[in-house]
Scaffold this active site. Structure first.
Site, PDB file in Angstrom:
ATOM      1  N   ASP A 639      -2.448   9.015  -1.189  1.00 54.29           N
ATOM      2  CA  ASP A 639      -1.623   9.383  -2.346  1.00 54.29           C
ATOM      3  C   ASP A 639      -0.341   8.570  -2.427  1.00 54.29           C
ATOM      4  O   ASP A 639       0.602   8.963  -3.117  1.00 54.29           O
ATOM      5  CB  ASP A 639      -1.286  10.873  -2.295  1.00 54.29           C
ATOM      6  CG  ASP A 639      -0.566  11.255  -1.012  1.00 54.29           C
ATOM      7  OD1 ASP A 639      -0.227  12.442  -0.859  1.00 54.29           O
ATOM      8  OD2 ASP A 639      -0.348  10.367  -0.147  1.00 54.29           O
ATOM      9  N   CYS A 642       0.899   7.600   2.532  1.00 50.56           N
ATOM     10  CA  CYS A 642       0.089   7.565   3.757  1.00 50.56           C
ATOM     11  C   CYS A 642       0.919   7.218   4.986  1.00 50.56           C
ATOM     12  O   CYS A 642       0.704   7.782   6.064  1.00 50.56           O
ATOM     13  CB  CYS A 642      -1.078   6.595   3.597  1.00 50.56           C
ATOM     14  SG  CYS A 642      -0.604   4.924   3.126  1.00 50.56           S
ATOM     15  N   HIS A 758      -3.688   1.145   3.567  1.00 47.63           N
ATOM     16  CA  HIS A 758      -3.703   2.556   3.931  1.00 47.63           C
ATOM     17  C   HIS A 758      -3.385   2.724   5.412  1.00 47.63           C
ATOM     18  O   HIS A 758      -3.940   2.023   6.262  1.00 47.63           O
ATOM     19  CB  HIS A 758      -5.070   3.163   3.634  1.00 47.63           C
ATOM     20  CG  HIS A 758      -5.112   4.649   3.804  1.00 47.63           C
ATOM     21  ND1 HIS A 758      -4.482   5.519   2.944  1.00 47.63           N
ATOM     22  CD2 HIS A 758      -5.708   5.413   4.750  1.00 47.63           C
ATOM     23  CE1 HIS A 758      -4.688   6.764   3.347  1.00 47.63           C
ATOM     24  NE2 HIS A 758      -5.425   6.723   4.443  1.00 47.63           N
TER      25      HIS A 758
END
EC number: 3.1.2.-
Length: 766
Positions: A639, A642, A758
């Site tokens: 979102d 991370c 990520h």
């Protein structure tokens, strides 16, 4: 540079061989005289009545006794273990031709050879019963259990003959085993070897880790250390496995040839074996080069990540391949063993390789060339003593080579543990019940333990090594010698520098060498802190299970994080990769294997994602996590928060503090705009905008990606090391470490970075 095998700085007088022959003649005359006075139906030999002491004899002539280089006190093993007389079989040997000539002369005289090799130190085997008070003082006291029974003496000539036959029988068995291995795994004209598979990237990287840490490729053990578990051979042999087994078997055969009176013609068979080994090494080098060429030409398909091509063993130059370099070094050592068999000349490295091979054959349970079950306990003790002599001489000769001190320190501790086990002297008994241990046995144990402690202490002072096994061995020697202050420091260091403190503490808790310190206040405090970590770990597992159930129910989206503010992320990424060299910011981290890069480079890990590479990147990251026995602690939502989620999980055990972590980091950045890096630059110079306040305002917003500066701020504010394992293609920069200027928290924050967009939170496998 090659050195002679003579590690004693004295010239060996040639008259000693003549002296030995004179002593032999005198013994024969005395034997005949004794036989005339004894019952002819039950004759006893002269040697059977002698008390072997292992000391250098005092001669009646003007000849000076053989002198050794100065050594620390060493209790005589003969009074404890009844050794067989093969001491010093590796030093000052005559050439093979002269050995064979002497053997033939003995056979013509219908007498078994009095020595295995005709060399000066073995004159002790012909010494007469000491009569002088001085000679009696040289003889150490004997234990009650091992007092020689003069009524039922053990004839040493029979022992020598049996020992020679033992080595010959072992050599024949190992040779048969080697031939079967060659037939099954190499094949005629190397057909089977050619059909064998290459190791995959993960296996190659594991091999590289072992080589960088001086570990055995198969057993993962350091030289001259005991393996805690029985080694199991691989189910399927790769090309690397075949070459390593072939080289190890060849070395084992050459060692046994040196220990036995083997026919010199047997050496001709070795030539063919060595040629086969060299051919396989060259073939493997060519295959690696082909893989490298394919990668450079971008001809790899989507399965590249499972191939050797993606491993760090490949480099830009063929001659720089670490596995090939290692095998070539092994091959050169084997050539030295072959020369040693023929000429008795060998370098220091070659001699250590000889003794290391012999040690592995005696102690490596499950090792393919293991011979420990084939030799008697007494013979094994004598071989261990000889290994000690060689290692000690090497240390004395090469005083500037720290690696030899580590070898000697590890061996002495291993030998101490072997004697402990054989004589049922527990560590608790050694420390607290000294009067109940026979004096000579206690001195013998204390000698090797003290020498291990001394050598490791010197080595760690000269050239510190980032190997936790060495730290633990040294800590245990300090414990057994009641060096409490040093023991406390090294136990604490071993635990604190471990990736998994709980596992490290469990090793300490179960080790018998440290058990007598369990009641110490400092030890109790250490274990209390570990118990708190255990409780947190259990709570983390419970929260993780609950969160997984919730995530399965909610079926959250796995979409990637949004783009960071500004339209020049890719340009920023390239610029930082080129310019951001923070000299001295990252110190060498002793917390990980030597292969984990203590990088001085902090990279911005946020280039624009390329979807076609995502699958390969994920597989690459999974392999690296598996290699270092790590896993994802929790599933981190994609979102845009991370990095903050991952830091929250590492710091607090859950994701609920993510916004708090972001606010803390941004507050630190606002206050430390001019934070100076060791290279003189300030952190405000590394943002994509000229306005520092705008950068901080954007970073404070929910959903904006954290970057390299937020990681630096987190490390500085929380006082914790941050280690990141990334899925980047580079095999040299995938492990990045941020170490703050002042460490306030021993916990290392472990993060993963996947597909360049990520972050994840990591924890050790359990």
């Amino acid at each position: 540079m090659s050195h002679s095998a003579n590690f004693v700085n004295v010239q060996s007088p040639p008259s000693y061989i003549q002296l030995a022959q004179q002593q032999q003649q005198q013994q024969q005359q005395q034997l005949q005289q004794q036989q005339q006075t004894q019952n002819p139906t039950s004759p006893t030999s002269f040697l059977a009545q002698q008390q072997y002491s292992g000391n250098i004899p005092t001669t009646a002539s003007n000849q000076q006794p053989y002198q050794h280089i100065p050594q620390p006190y060493q209790p005589n093993i003969s009074s404890i273990l009844q050794p067989l007389p093969i001491r010093y079989i590796y030093v000052n040997q005559l050439p093979l031709a002269q050995q064979q000539q002497q053997l033939q002369q003995n056979q013509l005289q219908q007498q078994p050879p009095n020595v295995i090799y005709q060399q000066q130190p073995l004159i002790v085997q012909q010494q007469q019963q000491p009569n002088t008070v001085q000679q009696q003082q040289q003889q150490p006291p004997q234990t009650i259990q091992q007092q020689p029974n003069m009524a039922q003496p053990q004839p040493q000539q029979t022992q020598q003959f049996t020992m020679e036959q033992t080595f010959q029988n072992i050599l024949n068995k190992i040779k048969d085993k080697f031939d079967k291995f060659t037939t099954n795994h190499v094949g005629q004209d190397n057909i089977t070897f050619n059909n064998a598979q290459l190791p995959i990237a993960k296996e190659c990287n594991t091999i590289l880790l072992k080589l960088q840490n001086n570990r055995n490729i198969h057993t993962s053990s350091l030289p001259f250390t005991l393996t805690p578990e029985v080694y199991k051979p691989p189910e399927f042999f790769t090309k690397v496995d075949i070459i390593q087994y072939h080289l190890s078997g060849l070395a084992s055969i050459l060692v046994l040839m040196k220990l036995s009176q083997v026919d010199p013609s047997f050496a001709k068979q070795i030539n063919l074996m060595t040629v086969k080994s060299k051919f396989m090494i060259e073939m493997l080098a060519k295959i690696f080069q082909q893989q490298l060429d394919n990668r450079n030409n971008n001809n790899n398909n989507n399965t590249m990540s499972m191939s050797i091509t993606n491993s760090t063993v490949l480099s830009s130059q063929k001659n720089n391949n670490p596995i090939i370099i290692y095998f070539n070094q092994q091959f050169e050592n084997i050539k030295q063993l072959k020369d040693y068999f023929e000429t008795s000349d060998i370098s220091s490295n070659g001699l250590v390789f000889f003794t290391q091979t012999l040690f592995s054959m005696l102690t490596g349970r499950g090792y393919f060339w293991y011979i420990g079950e084939e030799v008697t306990k007494q013979l094994k003790y004598k071989i261990f003593e000889t290994i000690y002599d060689n290692l000690f001489r090497t240390v004395m000769k090469c005083t500037s080579e720290t690696k030899y001190k580590y070898n000697l320190g590890c061996f002495c501790y291993s030998y101490f543990k072997i004697i402990q086990s054989d004589h049922q002297v527990t560590s608790a008994r050694f420390v607290t019940q000294k009067p109940q241990i026979k004096d000579d046995l206690y001195k013998y144990l204390l000698h090797y333990l003290s020498l291990s402690n001394d050598q490791l202490s010197r080595a760690l002072s000269d050239v510190p090594i980032s190997d936790s096994t060495i730290w633990l061995i040294y800590a245990k020697t300090c414990c057994l010698l009641n060096q409490e202050e040093k023991a406390q420091i090294w136990i604490q260091y071993f635990i604190n520098e471990a990736t998994d403190r709980v596992t490290a503490a469990a090793m300490i808790q179960l080790d018998e060498d440290i058990a007598h310190y369990h009641s110490k206040s400092w030890y109790v405090d250490i274990m209390k802190s570990i118990e708190e970590e255990k409780k947190k770990r259990i709570e983390e597992d419970d929260r993780l299970n609950k969160q997984r159930k919730q995530q399965q129910q909610q079926q959250q989206s796995n979409s990637s994080s949004p783009h960071i503010v500004g339209g020049h992320v890719q340009d920023q990424y390239s610029e930082i990769k080129t310019n951001l060299l923070l000299e001295g910011l990252v110190l060498k981290n002793m917390n990980h294997d030597a292969s984990l890069i203590s990088s001085n480079v902090l990279l911005n890990l946020h280039p624009l994602p390329q979807s076609k590479e995502v699958q390969i990147a994920q597989q690459r990251l999974n392999e690296r996590l598996e290699l270092y026995m790590l896993k994802n602690s929790k599933e981190i939502p994609g979102d845009g928060n991370c990095q903050m989620h991952a830091l929250s999980d590492q710091l607090y055990g859950d994701l609920s503090h993510s916004q708090e972590v972001r606010k803390t980091i941004v507050d630190w950045l606002r206050k430390n705009k001019d934070f100076q890096l060791p290279n003189g630059a300030t952190i405000c110079q590394f943002v994509n905008t000229n306005n520092w306040d705008d950068y901080c305002n954007d970073m404070s917003k929910n959903g904006n990606w954290g970057d390299h500066l937020t990681l630096l701020a987190a490390a500085e504010h929380f006082g914790s090391k941050i280690s990141i394992i990334s899925s980047v293609e580079s095999q040299s920069n995938f492990f990045i470490e941020i170490i703050p200027s002042k460490i306030l928290n021993d916990k290392v924050l472990l993060l993963s970075h996947y597909a360049e967009f990520h972050y994840g939170s990591l924890c050790p496998l359990r």
